[in-house]
Design a protein around this motif. Structure first.
Motif, PDB file in Angstrom:
ATOM      1  N   ILE A 124       0.845  -1.183   0.000  1.00 22.73           N
ATOM      2  CA  ILE A 124       0.000   0.000   0.000  1.00 22.73           C
ATOM      3  C   ILE A 124       0.885   1.238   0.000  1.00 22.73           C
ATOM      4  O   ILE A 124       1.791   1.373   0.820  1.00 22.73           O
ATOM      5  N   SER A 125       0.594   2.141  -0.922  1.00 22.86           N
ATOM      6  CA  SER A 125       1.334   3.381  -1.065  1.00 22.86           C
ATOM      7  C   SER A 125       0.743   4.468  -0.179  1.00 22.86           C
ATOM      8  O   SER A 125      -0.464   4.633  -0.118  1.00 22.86           O
ATOM      9  N   MET A 126       1.604   5.200   0.488  1.00 19.50           N
ATOM     10  CA  MET A 126       1.179   6.353   1.261  1.00 19.50           C
ATOM     11  C   MET A 126       1.857   7.571   0.669  1.00 19.50           C
ATOM     12  O   MET A 126       3.037   7.501   0.409  1.00 19.50           O
ATOM     13  N   PRO A 127       1.240   8.632   0.358  1.00 17.14           N
ATOM     14  CA  PRO A 127      -0.123   9.035   0.683  1.00 17.14           C
ATOM     15  C   PRO A 127      -1.117   8.787  -0.453  1.00 17.14           C
ATOM     16  O   PRO A 127      -2.289   9.110  -0.319  1.00 17.14           O
ATOM     17  N   ASN A 128      -0.681   8.223  -1.568  1.00 19.96           N
ATOM     18  CA  ASN A 128      -1.552   8.124  -2.740  1.00 19.96           C
ATOM     19  C   ASN A 128      -2.480   6.917  -2.742  1.00 19.96           C
ATOM     20  O   ASN A 128      -3.332   6.790  -3.611  1.00 19.96           O
ATOM     21  N   PHE A 129      -2.329   6.011  -1.822  1.00 13.80           N
ATOM     22  CA  PHE A 129      -3.196   4.851  -1.653  1.00 13.80           C
ATOM     23  C   PHE A 129      -3.274   3.955  -2.883  1.00 13.80           C
ATOM     24  O   PHE A 129      -4.313   3.383  -3.172  1.00 13.80           O
TER      25      PHE A 129
END
Length: 149
Positions: A124-129
């Protein structure tokens, strides 16, 4: 700046096969380290699955970063700190960070080396979700969902 990625892996299999994985690609923390990091018993040494040649590590940060992206599909975040635990049904769970994307070539190689284990991957990528979900079974990595592409 590259996204911070949290990679979560759940491994299913016999205790013998999980122990083989732990022996090959994890380092058990000392008692002192476990006191400072209560949610970890092991560090995942994922950079050793596809090792960086020593000649690359001497060429500077930009070359290293490009090699990481080309060969691991991501960049390294600091040291190799991992959160680990064993699930109720004998699964082994671990989480580790990367930058930019999940280490898909590393996942592929891990699944290939341990075809008798089942791997469930979620990155899961943060902050792009953005999200990557995959399963490794019978030596093959299957993508279930991939919002990166």
């Amino acid at each position: 700046m590259a996204d911070y990625i949290l990679n979560h892996v759940i491994v299913e299999g016999t205790q013998k096969r999980i122990d083989e994985l732990l022996a090959a690609h994890f380092r058990e923390l000392s008692d002192n380290e476990q006191q400072r990091r209560p949610f970890a018993r092991y560090d995942f040494l994922w950079r050793g699955i596809i090792p960086m040649p020593p000649s690359i590590s001497a060429l500077g940060e930009e070359t290293i970063s490009q090699w990481e992206a080309d060969n691991w599909g991501c960049n390294v975040v600091g040291n190799e700190e991992t959160e680990t635990n064993f699930g109720n049904r004998g699964t082994f769970n671990f989480r580790f960070p990367t930058l930019g994307a999940e280490p898909r070539p590393v996942y592929t190689e891990l699944v290939n080396r341990f075809p008798r284990l089942k791997f469930n991957f979620a990155s899961i990528s943060m902050p792009n979700f953005c999200l990557f979900i995959g399963t490794g079974i019978d030596g093959k990595l299957l993508c279930v969902d991939d919002d990166y592409d």
